[in-house]
Every structure is written in C-alpha cells, then in structure tokens.
Motif scaffolding. Structure first.
Motif, PDB file in Angstrom:
ATOM      1  N   PRO A  14     -56.867  56.428 -38.606  1.00  7.42           N
ATOM      2  CA  PRO A  14     -56.157  56.136 -37.362  1.00  7.42           C
ATOM      3  C   PRO A  14     -55.291  54.871 -37.448  1.00  7.42           C
ATOM      4  O   PRO A  14     -54.599  54.529 -36.504  1.00  7.42           O
ATOM      5  N   GLY A  15     -55.359  54.175 -38.580  1.00  8.05           N
ATOM      6  CA  GLY A  15     -54.569  52.966 -38.767  1.00  8.05           C
ATOM      7  C   GLY A  15     -55.414  51.715 -38.649  1.00  8.05           C
ATOM      8  O   GLY A  15     -56.574  51.760 -38.224  1.00  8.05           O
ATOM      9  N   PHE A  16     -54.817  50.596 -39.030  1.00  9.33           N
ATOM     10  CA  PHE A  16     -55.520  49.314 -38.974  1.00  9.33           C
ATOM     11  C   PHE A  16     -54.507  48.180 -39.001  1.00  9.33           C
ATOM     12  O   PHE A  16     -53.401  48.333 -39.508  1.00  9.33           O
ATOM     13  N   PRO A  17     -54.893  47.019 -38.466  1.00 10.16           N
ATOM     14  CA  PRO A  17     -54.010  45.853 -38.532  1.00 10.16           C
ATOM     15  C   PRO A  17     -54.045  45.256 -39.933  1.00 10.16           C
ATOM     16  O   PRO A  17     -55.087  45.210 -40.577  1.00 10.16           O
ATOM     17  N   VAL A  18     -52.902  44.812 -40.393  1.00 15.83           N
ATOM     18  CA  VAL A  18     -52.789  44.168 -41.702  1.00 15.83           C
ATOM     19  C   VAL A  18     -53.105  42.686 -41.521  1.00 15.83           C
ATOM     20  O   VAL A  18     -52.665  42.054 -40.563  1.00 15.83           O
ATOM     21  N   ALA A  19     -53.878  42.140 -42.448  1.00 14.36           N
ATOM     22  CA  ALA A  19     -54.347  40.750 -42.343  1.00 14.36           C
ATOM     23  C   ALA A  19     -53.317  39.743 -42.826  1.00 14.36           C
ATOM     24  O   ALA A  19     -52.421  40.066 -43.597  1.00 14.36           O
ATOM     25  N   GLU A  20     -53.484  38.523 -42.367  1.00 19.91           N
ATOM     26  CA  GLU A  20     -52.765  37.311 -42.781  1.00 19.91           C
ATOM     27  C   GLU A  20     -51.342  37.195 -42.253  1.00 19.91           C
ATOM     28  O   GLU A  20     -50.458  36.645 -42.906  1.00 19.91           O
ATOM     29  N   ALA A  21     -51.101  37.657 -41.041  1.00 18.65           N
ATOM     30  CA  ALA A  21     -49.773  37.539 -40.429  1.00 18.65           C
ATOM     31  C   ALA A  21     -49.364  36.088 -40.218  1.00 18.65           C
ATOM     32  O   ALA A  21     -48.204  35.741 -40.400  1.00 18.65           O
ATOM     33  N   ARG A  22     -50.301  35.246 -39.868  1.00 20.89           N
ATOM     34  CA  ARG A  22     -49.969  33.843 -39.610  1.00 20.89           C
ATOM     35  C   ARG A  22     -49.428  33.174 -40.870  1.00 20.89           C
ATOM     36  O   ARG A  22     -48.412  32.498 -40.855  1.00 20.89           O
ATOM     37  N   ALA A  23     -50.068  33.393 -42.002  1.00 19.90           N
ATOM     38  CA  ALA A  23     -49.642  32.769 -43.252  1.00 19.90           C
ATOM     39  C   ALA A  23     -48.376  33.398 -43.826  1.00 19.90           C
ATOM     40  O   ALA A  23     -47.629  32.741 -44.539  1.00 19.90           O
ATOM     41  N   LEU A  24     -48.121  34.660 -43.496  1.00 21.90           N
ATOM     42  CA  LEU A  24     -46.981  35.378 -44.080  1.00 21.90           C
ATOM     43  C   LEU A  24     -45.897  35.676 -43.051  1.00 21.90           C
ATOM     44  O   LEU A  24     -45.110  36.611 -43.216  1.00 21.90           O
ATOM     45  N   GLN A  25     -45.803  34.851 -42.025  1.00 19.87           N
ATOM     46  CA  GLN A  25     -44.828  35.066 -40.966  1.00 19.87           C
ATOM     47  C   GLN A  25     -43.393  35.077 -41.490  1.00 19.87           C
ATOM     48  O   GLN A  25     -42.569  35.891 -41.073  1.00 19.87           O
ATOM     49  N   THR A  26     -43.080  34.215 -42.432  1.00 14.02           N
ATOM     50  CA  THR A  26     -41.734  34.170 -42.985  1.00 14.02           C
ATOM     51  C   THR A  26     -41.394  35.490 -43.676  1.00 14.02           C
ATOM     52  O   THR A  26     -40.286  36.012 -43.524  1.00 14.02           O
ATOM     53  N   ALA A  27     -42.326  36.048 -44.420  1.00 17.49           N
ATOM     54  CA  ALA A  27     -42.094  37.322 -45.101  1.00 17.49           C
ATOM     55  C   ALA A  27     -41.954  38.462 -44.093  1.00 17.49           C
ATOM     56  O   ALA A  27     -41.105  39.335 -44.249  1.00 17.49           O
ATOM     57  N   LEU A  28     -42.787  38.456 -43.057  1.00 16.27           N
ATOM     58  CA  LEU A  28     -42.691  39.501 -42.029  1.00 16.27           C
ATOM     59  C   LEU A  28     -41.331  39.457 -41.338  1.00 16.27           C
ATOM     60  O   LEU A  28     -40.682  40.487 -41.161  1.00 16.27           O
ATOM     61  N   GLU A  29     -40.894  38.266 -40.973  1.00 11.18           N
ATOM     62  CA  GLU A  29     -39.579  38.133 -40.340  1.00 11.18           C
ATOM     63  C   GLU A  29     -38.470  38.526 -41.307  1.00 11.18           C
ATOM     64  O   GLU A  29     -37.481  39.133 -40.903  1.00 11.18           O
ATOM     65  N   GLY A  30     -38.641  38.211 -42.580  1.00 11.84           N
ATOM     66  CA  GLY A  30     -37.640  38.552 -43.582  1.00 11.84           C
ATOM     67  C   GLY A  30     -37.535  40.044 -43.847  1.00 11.84           C
ATOM     68  O   GLY A  30     -36.517  40.521 -44.338  1.00 11.84           O
ATOM     69  N   ALA A  31     -38.587  40.791 -43.539  1.00 16.95           N
ATOM     70  CA  ALA A  31     -38.557  42.241 -43.727  1.00 16.95           C
ATOM     71  C   ALA A  31     -37.772  42.941 -42.619  1.00 16.95           C
ATOM     72  O   ALA A  31     -37.470  44.123 -42.729  1.00 16.95           O
ATOM     73  N   LEU A  32     -37.443  42.201 -41.580  1.00 19.93           N
ATOM     74  CA  LEU A  32     -36.708  42.768 -40.444  1.00 19.93           C
ATOM     75  C   LEU A  32     -35.239  42.373 -40.501  1.00 19.93           C
ATOM     76  O   LEU A  32     -34.900  41.310 -41.014  1.00 19.93           O
ATOM     77  N   THR A  33     -34.403  43.211 -39.930  1.00 17.37           N
ATOM     78  CA  THR A  33     -32.999  42.828 -39.792  1.00 17.37           C
ATOM     79  C   THR A  33     -32.881  41.867 -38.616  1.00 17.37           C
ATOM     80  O   THR A  33     -33.797  41.760 -37.788  1.00 17.37           O
ATOM     81  N   ALA A  34     -31.752  41.198 -38.509  1.00 21.77           N
ATOM     82  CA  ALA A  34     -31.527  40.278 -37.387  1.00 21.77           C
ATOM     83  C   ALA A  34     -31.600  41.018 -36.059  1.00 21.77           C
ATOM     84  O   ALA A  34     -32.151  40.500 -35.083  1.00 21.77           O
ATOM     85  N   VAL A  35     -31.081  42.221 -36.015  1.00 17.95           N
ATOM     86  CA  VAL A  35     -31.107  43.018 -34.782  1.00 17.95           C
ATOM     87  C   VAL A  35     -32.545  43.370 -34.415  1.00 17.95           C
ATOM     88  O   VAL A  35     -32.943  43.286 -33.250  1.00 17.95           O
TER      89      VAL A  35
END
Length: 140
Positions: A14-35
């Motif tokens: 059914p899915g699950f949350p991926v861990a360590e968002a706080r430490a990898l916030q820059t990478a998460l934001e970088g995976a998204l386009t500006a829009v």
C-alpha cells in the motif's frame, strides 16, 4: 535514450513514507522543477530502489538520492533487488509532496484522501548546517 537495463516493478504494497526527508531536503527540492516546487502540490514520480550500505536500501528520484527505505520495509525490497538482478532497475510509482513544511517522498501510488502523516522517529539524520555553495555558514 533508453536504458539497456531491464526495469522491474517493485512490490511496495500500500506504500510507505521514505525516511530522512529533513537531511535530504536539498535533494528532494532538486528533484522537482521550479514550477512543481512553486505549486506545492503532490508530484507523481517514478522512484528507483538501489542497495545501500549494510542492510539499507536507497531511494532515487530523477537521478537524486531522496531518502532511504525505512528499516521495517528494507528487507522485502532487498529481496526484490536480489531477485531482479544486479543490472535491473527496481522501480515503483511514488509521490513527492509537502508535509509539515518539508518535501517528502512516498513510495507507492498516492492513497485516496492523500498521503498519511509521517510516523514519529522516521527521520533520524540531522539536517545539514546551512551553507552557500558548499561553504558552511557559521552561526554565532
């Protein structure tokens, strides 16, 4: 260009949350386009799972490491990685979404009614110190 490596769909239940968002916030934001960042809405993505150090399983989105599979879910995905073979890409649908002021990754299709709250203790790594172009800013 198509990859020469076969793609194998992971069973993430059914899915699950991926861990360590706080430490990898820059990478998460970088995976998204500006829009996508500006809209702040959930973004459907494809996640890839790769072996990590020790018993860990790394989660990659758009060529960026965006988190880790929580320990309780890692053994099942390690088995799937082994079954898929070294050259295969183990993938699953996912969602990048905002929650509690952070971008987070959810492995699996977005549940009806939205992604549930992240359980306490999921993020254990500290957020990185602020830096500009890799140079740490000193706090006084």
């Amino acid at each position: 260009m198509r990859s020469r490596h076969p793609r194998v769909t992971a069973d993430v239940g059914p899915g699950f949350p991926v861990a360590e968002a706080r430490a990898l916030q820059t990478a998460l934001e970088g995976a998204l386009t500006a829009v996508e960042r500006a809209a702040g809405r959930p973004v459907p993505v494809e996640l890839q799972f790769e072996p990590g150090a020790g018993d860990g399983v790394v989660v990659v989105c758009r060529n960026r490491v965006v988190g880790f599979v929580p320990p309780g879910r890692a053994s099942g995905l390690r088995g799937q990685l082994a079954d898929a073979g070294r050259r295969a890409h183990l993938v699953a649908p996912g969602v990048l979404h905002r929650q509690d002021g952070l971008w987070r990754a959810w492995a699996g299709a977005e549940p009806e009614g939205g992604v549930p709250p992240v359980p306490d203790g999921l993020d254990t790594m500290a957020a990185p110190d602020p830096a500009i172009l890799g140079i740490p800013l000193r706090r006084t």
